[in-house]
Write a protein that holds these residues in place. Structure first.
Motif, PDB file in Angstrom:
ATOM      1  N   LYS A  28       0.855  -1.184   0.000  1.00 32.50           N
ATOM      2  CA  LYS A  28       0.000   0.000   0.000  1.00 32.50           C
ATOM      3  C   LYS A  28       0.887   1.229   0.000  1.00 32.50           C
ATOM      4  N   THR A  29       0.459   2.263  -0.728  1.00 34.49           N
ATOM      5  CA  THR A  29       1.227   3.516  -0.770  1.00 34.49           C
ATOM      6  C   THR A  29       0.373   4.643  -0.194  1.00 34.49           C
ATOM      7  N   THR A  30       0.955   5.818  -0.081  1.00 35.85           N
ATOM      8  CA  THR A  30       0.203   6.964   0.447  1.00 35.85           C
ATOM      9  C   THR A  30      -0.898   7.421  -0.505  1.00 35.85           C
ATOM     10  N   TYR A 216      -7.827  20.137  15.943  1.00 40.27           N
ATOM     11  CA  TYR A 216      -6.589  19.757  15.237  1.00 40.27           C
ATOM     12  C   TYR A 216      -6.648  18.261  14.966  1.00 40.27           C
ATOM     13  N   VAL A 217      -6.630  17.898  13.684  1.00 42.52           N
ATOM     14  CA  VAL A 217      -6.676  16.474  13.321  1.00 42.52           C
ATOM     15  C   VAL A 217      -5.455  16.145  12.460  1.00 42.52           C
ATOM     16  N   ASP A 218      -4.700  15.142  12.898  1.00 48.11           N
ATOM     17  CA  ASP A 218      -3.529  14.683  12.127  1.00 48.11           C
ATOM     18  C   ASP A 218      -3.865  13.301  11.604  1.00 48.11           C
ATOM     19  N   VAL A 219      -4.044  13.195  10.291  1.00 46.63           N
ATOM     20  CA  VAL A 219      -4.599  11.936   9.759  1.00 46.63           C
ATOM     21  C   VAL A 219      -3.644  10.743   9.911  1.00 46.63           C
ATOM     22  N   ALA A 220      -2.323  10.985   9.919  1.00 46.66           N
ATOM     23  CA  ALA A 220      -1.325   9.896  10.047  1.00 46.66           C
ATOM     24  C   ALA A 220      -1.779   8.643   9.303  1.00 46.66           C
ATOM     25  N   GLY A 221      -1.851   8.749   7.999  1.00 46.60           N
ATOM     26  CA  GLY A 221      -2.427   7.688   7.190  1.00 46.60           C
ATOM     27  C   GLY A 221      -1.428   6.615   6.767  1.00 46.60           C
ATOM     28  N   ALA A 222      -1.950   5.686   5.972  1.00 45.08           N
ATOM     29  CA  ALA A 222      -1.152   4.531   5.545  1.00 45.08           C
ATOM     30  C   ALA A 222      -0.289   4.863   4.334  1.00 45.08           C
ATOM     31  N   GLY A 223       0.835   4.158   4.252  1.00 44.39           N
ATOM     32  CA  GLY A 223       1.742   4.325   3.116  1.00 44.39           C
ATOM     33  C   GLY A 223       3.171   4.592   3.561  1.00 44.39           C
ATOM     34  N   GLY A 224       3.353   4.924   4.835  1.00 44.35           N
ATOM     35  CA  GLY A 224       4.699   5.131   5.386  1.00 44.35           C
ATOM     36  C   GLY A 224       5.021   4.012   6.347  1.00 44.35           C
ATOM     37  N   THR A 225       5.224   4.382   7.617  1.00 45.43           N
ATOM     38  CA  THR A 225       5.536   3.379   8.639  1.00 45.43           C
ATOM     39  C   THR A 225       4.285   2.563   8.966  1.00 45.43           C
ATOM     40  N   ILE A 252      -5.814   3.357   5.908  1.00 43.54           N
ATOM     41  CA  ILE A 252      -6.357   4.186   4.820  1.00 43.54           C
ATOM     42  C   ILE A 252      -5.219   5.049   4.269  1.00 43.54           C
ATOM     43  N   PRO A 253      -4.960   4.970   2.949  1.00 46.15           N
ATOM     44  CA  PRO A 253      -3.860   5.769   2.400  1.00 46.15           C
ATOM     45  C   PRO A 253      -3.985   7.257   2.772  1.00 46.15           C
ATOM     46  N   THR A 254      -2.826   7.847   3.036  1.00 46.87           N
ATOM     47  CA  THR A 254      -2.794   9.237   3.500  1.00 46.87           C
ATOM     48  C   THR A 254      -3.567  10.182   2.570  1.00 46.87           C
ATOM     49  N   ALA A 255      -3.391  10.035   1.258  1.00 45.19           N
ATOM     50  CA  ALA A 255      -4.076  10.952   0.326  1.00 45.19           C
ATOM     51  C   ALA A 255      -5.592  10.841   0.487  1.00 45.19           C
ATOM     52  N   ASP A 256      -6.106   9.621   0.658  1.00 45.65           N
ATOM     53  CA  ASP A 256      -7.559   9.437   0.808  1.00 45.65           C
ATOM     54  C   ASP A 256      -8.039  10.084   2.106  1.00 45.65           C
ATOM     55  N   ASP A 269     -14.392  24.426  11.483  1.00 45.52           N
ATOM     56  CA  ASP A 269     -13.167  25.196  11.391  1.00 45.52           C
ATOM     57  C   ASP A 269     -12.082  24.404  12.125  1.00 45.52           C
ATOM     58  N   PHE A 270     -11.078  23.937  11.426  1.00 45.52           N
ATOM     59  CA  PHE A 270     -10.047  23.130  12.092  1.00 45.52           C
ATOM     60  C   PHE A 270      -8.753  23.140  11.300  1.00 45.52           C
ATOM     61  N   ILE A 271      -7.700  22.671  11.959  1.00 46.35           N
ATOM     62  CA  ILE A 271      -6.386  22.556  11.320  1.00 46.35           C
ATOM     63  C   ILE A 271      -6.189  21.090  10.946  1.00 46.35           C
ATOM     64  N   LEU A 272      -5.838  20.878   9.690  1.00 46.46           N
ATOM     65  CA  LEU A 272      -5.661  19.520   9.180  1.00 46.46           C
ATOM     66  C   LEU A 272      -4.168  19.258   8.936  1.00 46.46           C
ATOM     67  N   ILE A 273      -3.656  18.293   9.661  1.00 47.57           N
ATOM     68  CA  ILE A 273      -2.254  17.912   9.519  1.00 47.57           C
ATOM     69  C   ILE A 273      -2.208  16.607   8.724  1.00 47.57           C
ATOM     70  N   ALA A 274      -1.336  16.586   7.708  1.00 49.43           N
ATOM     71  CA  ALA A 274      -1.206  15.364   6.906  1.00 49.43           C
ATOM     72  C   ALA A 274       0.097  14.692   7.270  1.00 49.43           C
ATOM     73  N   SER A 275       0.031  13.426   7.639  1.00 53.61           N
ATOM     74  CA  SER A 275       1.263  12.674   7.889  1.00 53.61           C
ATOM     75  C   SER A 275       1.011  11.219   7.566  1.00 53.61           C
ATOM     76  N   GLY A 276       2.096  10.451   7.650  1.00 52.77           N
ATOM     77  CA  GLY A 276       2.034   9.045   7.247  1.00 52.77           C
ATOM     78  C   GLY A 276       2.646   8.925   5.865  1.00 52.77           C
TER      79      GLY A 276
END
Ligand SMILES: Cc1cc2nc3c(=O)[nH]c(=O)nc-3n(C[C@H](O)[C@H](O)[C@H](O)COP(=O)(O)O)c2cc1C
Length: 353
Positions: A28-30, A216-225, A252-256, A269-276
């Motif tokens: 699986k990738t990001t 504040y939501v950090d998705v920390a999605g699939a595709g990395g560690t 769930i892949p990070t991009a999704d 209204d929130f801050i979206l952090i993308a990681s993974g």
């Protein structure tokens, strides 16, 4: 260093596995590779004017980058956190600390966390605790005092049911977590960031969190560690007979995740952090163009530090900045807000030919 007759702590094993073994997702990738920037041949900006700075938790960051929560709680973690904190201070980046669960029992390893604030007096620092701890008698006052002890500006709560399930000594206790988060969000004096650890937060889960008052939501999605991968490696069950081995690639892949969660901006209204799996400044640019405010990076930074020390970290971030600014320039974005409006083009399936 640990006395040689002491067994390694859980955290120490995690750090070792993450730097010495391949614990990435296997099949699986990001999903970020599915997109290309919409190349703008008429950007109407000079490259030198491209400034990727942003604000986060009341601080100005030179790059939209958080060193994601990783370590603390054993002797060797002090040097790692010190090096990461010095990097963050030089570049004005935000930094997360590893889980502070052990500090709830004893302050013996406090220094391994506090060192970050000592080395980085003017950056946002994020304390960290596991969601399953919240259902086990942890009081808001205890968390508040830990936040003060390490000089943190926010508390990250990690949702990691998959990891807890597979962890030999895991605590897969998630009944009551949402109510506990809602309660904490209303009483803690600092913001709460809710993150996964690499299996992803869906739009549906993010909406529950936003309704509970999280901003504040950090998705920390699939595709990395793959944290399932890390725990499967720690398990004593032979991988070929482990009935749960397939969960290595669960998530769930990070991009999704970014796309699903960013869709909630029209209502919250929130801050979206993308990681993974954010592996470069180019990935960061795509994640922001897909809807994130800023990105987080964990294992790649730890790996760079373990392989080449602080000089290697410095070079890594300098390249990362160059990649991000280059991506911004060729897509006509002078600022991070401009980048948020950049269109991405789905890549054709045969782009590798
Ligand atoms: C060695 C290591 C330890 C980690 N420990 C924690 C932790 O204590 N708390 C937490 O919320 N996330 C922890 N994480 C997860 C990261 O914050 C991040 O969400 C995850 O690794 C995915 O990002 P990556 O693909 O950039 O590594 C850890 C990651 C690493 C590599």
């Amino acid at each position: 260093m640990l006395a040689s007759n002491q067994p390694p702590t859980r955290k120490e094993e995690h750090v070792r596995l993450c730097t010495e073994e391949d614990v990435r997702y296997r099949s699986k990738t990001t999903g970020l590779e599915r997109y290309d920037f919409d190349y703008v041949a008429l950007p109407e900006i000079d490259f030198q004017e491209v400034t990727p700075q942003t604000t986060f938790l009341g601080h100005t960051l030179r790059l939209p980058l958080i060193v994601s929560c990783m370590t603390g709680g054993y002797n060797g973690a002090t040097a790692i956190n010190a090096a990461l904190a010095r990097l963050c201070q030089r570049w004005q980046l935000a930094m997360g600390l590893g889980s502070m669960r052990s500090l709830l029992e004893s302050h013996q390893q406090l220094e391994s966390f506090r060192i970050a604030r000592d080395q980085a007096p003017t950056i946002p620092i994020i304390a960290n605790i596991g969601a399953s701890q919240l259902t086990r008698d942890v009081r808001a006052e205890d968390l508040e005092s830990l936040i003060n002890l390490v000089g943190a500006d926010a508390l990250a709560i990690h949702l990691n049911p998959l990891q807890e399930l597979l962890q030999p000594e895991g605590t897969p206790y998630f009944r009551g977590v949402l109510a506990a988060i809602e309660q904490l969000a209303s009483v803690l004096p600092v913001p709460i960031i809710v993150k996964e650890v690499g299996a992803g937060i869906s739009g549906r889960v993010a909406e529950l969190l936003l309704r509970a008052g999280v901003r504040y939501v950090d998705v920390a999605g699939a595709g990395g560690t793959s944290w399932a991968g890390v725990e499967l490696k720690r398990s004593t069950t032979d991988p070929s007979t482990n009935p749960l081995a397939e969960l290595w690639d669960c998530g769930i892949p990070t991009a999704d995740c970014i796309i699903e969660v960013a869709a909630l901006r029209s209502s919250y209204d929130f801050i979206l952090i993308a990681s993974g799996g954010i592996a470069s400044g180019f990935d960061a640019a795509k994640a922001i163009a897909l809807g994130a405010d800023l990105v987080g990076v964990a294992r790649p930074l730890l790996q760079v530090y373990q392989d080449g020390g602080e000089e290697a970290l410095e070079r890594y971030i300098a390249n990362w900045e160059l990649q991000l600014r280059a991506a911004m320039f060729v897509s006509g974005a002078q600022t991070v807000s401009d980048l948020r409006r950049v269109r991405l083009r789905p890549r054709s399936p045969n782009h590798n030919r």
